[in-house]
Design a protein around this motif. Structure first.
Motif, PDB file in Angstrom:
ATOM      1  N   ALA A   1       0.630  -0.716   0.269  1.00 26.62           N
ATOM      2  CA  ALA A   1       0.166   0.287  -0.046  1.00 26.62           C
ATOM      3  C   ALA A   1       0.728   1.247  -0.174  1.00 26.62           C
ATOM      4  O   ALA A   1       2.195   1.231   0.813  1.00 26.62           O
ATOM      5  CB  ALA A   1      -1.113   0.300   1.230  1.00 26.62           C
ATOM      6  N   GLN A   2       0.077   2.405  -0.479  1.00 25.08           N
ATOM      7  CA  GLN A   2       1.340   3.367  -0.394  1.00 25.08           C
ATOM      8  C   GLN A   2       1.358   4.138   0.902  1.00 25.08           C
ATOM      9  O   GLN A   2       0.594   3.638   2.343  1.00 25.08           O
ATOM     10  CB  GLN A   2      -0.088   5.009  -1.510  1.00 25.08           C
ATOM     11  N   SER A   3       2.494   4.376   0.788  1.00 30.12           N
ATOM     12  CA  SER A   3       3.412   4.295   2.219  1.00 30.12           C
ATOM     13  C   SER A   3       4.181   5.976   2.270  1.00 30.12           C
ATOM     14  O   SER A   3       4.379   6.182   1.135  1.00 30.12           O
ATOM     15  CB  SER A   3       4.845   3.723   2.715  1.00 30.12           C
ATOM     16  N   SER A   4       4.127   6.575   3.233  1.00 29.51           N
ATOM     17  CA  SER A   4       4.866   7.902   3.103  1.00 29.51           C
ATOM     18  C   SER A   4       6.185   8.482   3.129  1.00 29.51           C
ATOM     19  O   SER A   4       6.933   8.890   2.861  1.00 29.51           O
ATOM     20  CB  SER A   4       4.557   8.597   4.881  1.00 29.51           C
ATOM     21  N   ALA A   5       6.795   6.517   3.466  1.00 24.69           N
ATOM     22  CA  ALA A   5       8.509   6.775   3.135  1.00 24.69           C
ATOM     23  C   ALA A   5       8.316   6.189   1.652  1.00 24.69           C
ATOM     24  O   ALA A   5       9.793   5.545   1.010  1.00 24.69           O
ATOM     25  CB  ALA A   5       8.189   5.757   4.249  1.00 24.69           C
TER      26      ALA A   5
ATOM     27  N   GLU B   1      14.083  12.952   7.688  1.00 23.32           N
ATOM     28  CA  GLU B   1      12.997  11.179   7.587  1.00 23.32           C
ATOM     29  C   GLU B   1      13.522  11.255   6.271  1.00 23.32           C
ATOM     30  O   GLU B   1      14.395  12.159   5.682  1.00 23.32           O
ATOM     31  CB  GLU B   1      11.141  11.894   7.208  1.00 23.32           C
ATOM     32  N   ILE B   2      13.231   9.813   5.237  1.00 29.26           N
ATOM     33  CA  ILE B   2      13.876   9.118   5.021  1.00 29.26           C
ATOM     34  C   ILE B   2      12.718   8.740   3.897  1.00 29.26           C
ATOM     35  O   ILE B   2      11.430   8.216   4.600  1.00 29.26           O
ATOM     36  CB  ILE B   2      14.465   8.275   5.076  1.00 29.26           C
ATOM     37  N   VAL B   3      12.955   8.483   2.759  1.00 23.89           N
ATOM     38  CA  VAL B   3      12.422   7.647   1.311  1.00 23.89           C
ATOM     39  C   VAL B   3      12.962   6.931   0.610  1.00 23.89           C
ATOM     40  O   VAL B   3      14.091   7.426   0.599  1.00 23.89           O
ATOM     41  CB  VAL B   3      11.185   9.428   0.983  1.00 23.89           C
ATOM     42  N   ILE B   4      12.375   6.377   0.256  1.00 25.19           N
ATOM     43  CA  ILE B   4      13.003   5.168  -0.497  1.00 25.19           C
ATOM     44  C   ILE B   4      11.965   4.382  -2.399  1.00 25.19           C
ATOM     45  O   ILE B   4      10.556   4.463  -1.552  1.00 25.19           O
ATOM     46  CB  ILE B   4      13.238   3.673   0.260  1.00 25.19           C
ATOM     47  N   SER B   5      12.692   4.836  -2.746  1.00 19.88           N
ATOM     48  CA  SER B   5      12.249   4.698  -4.001  1.00 19.88           C
ATOM     49  C   SER B   5      12.238   3.094  -4.578  1.00 19.88           C
ATOM     50  O   SER B   5      12.200   2.642  -3.377  1.00 19.88           O
ATOM     51  CB  SER B   5      13.866   5.161  -5.413  1.00 19.88           C
ATOM     52  N   ARG B   6      11.113   3.352  -4.941  1.00 16.86           N
ATOM     53  CA  ARG B   6      10.524   1.829  -5.334  1.00 16.86           C
ATOM     54  C   ARG B   6       9.880   1.766  -6.249  1.00 16.86           C
ATOM     55  O   ARG B   6       8.353   2.529  -7.329  1.00 16.86           O
ATOM     56  CB  ARG B   6       9.108   1.406  -4.156  1.00 16.86           C
TER      57      ARG B   6
ATOM     58  N   ILE C   1      11.652  -0.067   3.223  1.00 12.82           N
ATOM     59  CA  ILE C   1      10.166   1.402   3.912  1.00 12.82           C
ATOM     60  C   ILE C   1       9.299   1.072   4.938  1.00 12.82           C
ATOM     61  O   ILE C   1       9.724   1.957   5.307  1.00 12.82           O
ATOM     62  CB  ILE C   1       9.585   0.986   1.907  1.00 12.82           C
ATOM     63  N   ARG C   2       9.259   0.254   5.225  1.00 10.50           N
ATOM     64  CA  ARG C   2       8.896  -0.025   6.827  1.00 10.50           C
ATOM     65  C   ARG C   2       9.580   0.250   7.958  1.00 10.50           C
ATOM     66  O   ARG C   2       9.867   1.206   8.440  1.00 10.50           O
ATOM     67  CB  ARG C   2       8.706  -2.248   6.832  1.00 10.50           C
ATOM     68  N   SER C   3      10.969   0.301   7.102  1.00 11.86           N
ATOM     69  CA  SER C   3      11.707   0.775   8.714  1.00 11.86           C
ATOM     70  C   SER C   3      11.672   2.372   8.709  1.00 11.86           C
ATOM     71  O   SER C   3      12.214   2.133   9.808  1.00 11.86           O
ATOM     72  CB  SER C   3      13.525  -0.089   8.929  1.00 11.86           C
ATOM     73  N   ALA C   4      12.378   2.714   7.179  1.00 10.03           N
ATOM     74  CA  ALA C   4      12.320   4.212   7.174  1.00 10.03           C
ATOM     75  C   ALA C   4      10.835   5.161   7.395  1.00 10.03           C
ATOM     76  O   ALA C   4      10.744   5.488   8.260  1.00 10.03           O
ATOM     77  CB  ALA C   4      11.970   4.425   6.083  1.00 10.03           C
ATOM     78  N   GLU C   5       9.356   3.950   7.419  1.00  8.32           N
ATOM     79  CA  GLU C   5       8.191   4.214   8.792  1.00  8.32           C
ATOM     80  C   GLU C   5       8.967   4.851   9.580  1.00  8.32           C
ATOM     81  O   GLU C   5       8.401   5.360  10.714  1.00  8.32           O
ATOM     82  CB  GLU C   5       6.935   3.031   8.037  1.00  8.32           C
TER      83      GLU C   5
END
Length: 267
Positions: free
Chosen positions: A2-6, A89-94, A74-78
């Motif tokens: 699902a769409q994540s803020s990270a 904050e961190i965002v990761i490309s998917r 991404i779960r870790s970054a969230e």
């Protein structure tokens, strides 16, 4: 997922125009420029990564794990984003997989400009006097703590995007992370316990780390320090189980190092 803020995704852009303009090249792969067509990212720049013909046989193993790695990172970054200082904050490309008209498979992601390497998956850490590197080291340490010592998210690369008008909108944008795990379930860039050990052999906690975060006792640097990404195929997994560093290094089938593109732009 699902769409994540990270997560930094392709949004609703499902098509891309792939050019022949090269953005970077490693031992295994080539990255060329692309442009998203349609959707939210219409007209925006894309990074399109493909394996060189001689290594095309590796793409199934690699791509099969790529999204698994991104989703776990991404779960870790969230979790990190709920605890870190504002602006860290961190965002990761998917990205997504697409085939060209000639049948070549590409991993397509939004382009990251002003790209730099912060850490590798084999223990190398960049300029530790730089706060950005210290922050990325701390994120890797955090992933060890939040996974209860089962893994680290490493091989961190991308950029820090500064918003001069709103500090709260500044952030790290990362792509192509690796995960080293005790069970070695994250593909050829997962160097297992020895990858975890090698990171902590070089990591010195900074103000971005928390004193209660655990770390391995007496960690060892198992691999030659390299800024590039080390890949070990599943056929060589048994070698990563050796306990003697001397025996390990003596019989080491040299991990293939994918030298990353330079820091001036890119992927």
């Amino acid at each position: 997922m699902a769409q994540s803020s990270a997560a930094r995704t392709n949004l609703t852009s499902y098509d891309v125009r792939i050019s022949s303009s090269k953005l970077g090249e490693g031992h295994f792969r080539v990255c060329v420029a692309g442009t998203f067509v349609g959707g939210n990212r219409n007209g925006q720049a894309a990074a399109c990564k493909r394996f060189k013909p001689i290594f095309r046989g590796m793409e199934r193993e690699f791509f099969a794990k790529d999204f698994q790695i991104a989703d776990r990172a991404i779960r870790s970054a969230e979790k990190w984003n709920t605890l870190c200082d504002i602006g860290k904050e961190i965002v990761i490309s998917r990205g997504s997989l697409q085939r060209s008209r000639s049948g070549i498979q590409y991993l397509v992601e939004p382009l990251i400009r002003d790209f730099r390497k912060f850490t590798s998956n084999g223990g190398w850490i960049g300029d530790t006097s730089n706060w950005r590197v210290q922050c990325m080291e701390a994120f890797t340490h955090f992933t060890y703590a939040e996974s209860r010592g089962q893994l680290i998210v490493c091989d961190l690369q991308g950029r820090y995007k500064l918003n001069r008008y709103s500090r709260g909108k500044s952030r790290f944008e990362l792509g192509d992370p690796a995960i080293c795990s005790r069970r070695r379930v994250y593909g050829p860039t997962d160097l297992g316990e020895k990858g975890i050990d090698s990171f902590f052999a070089n990591h010195v906690c900074s103000s971005y780390c928390k004193s209660h975060w655990p770390r391995p006792r007496n960690p060892t640097q198992w691999f030659p320090r390299s800024q590039g990404t080390s890949m070990v195929s599943s056929e060589l997994s048994s070698h990563l189980l050796l306990k003697s560093r001397t025996t390990f290094l003596t019989g080491l089938p040299t991990p293939i190092i994918e030298e990353d593109s330079d820091d001036s732009d890119s992927w």
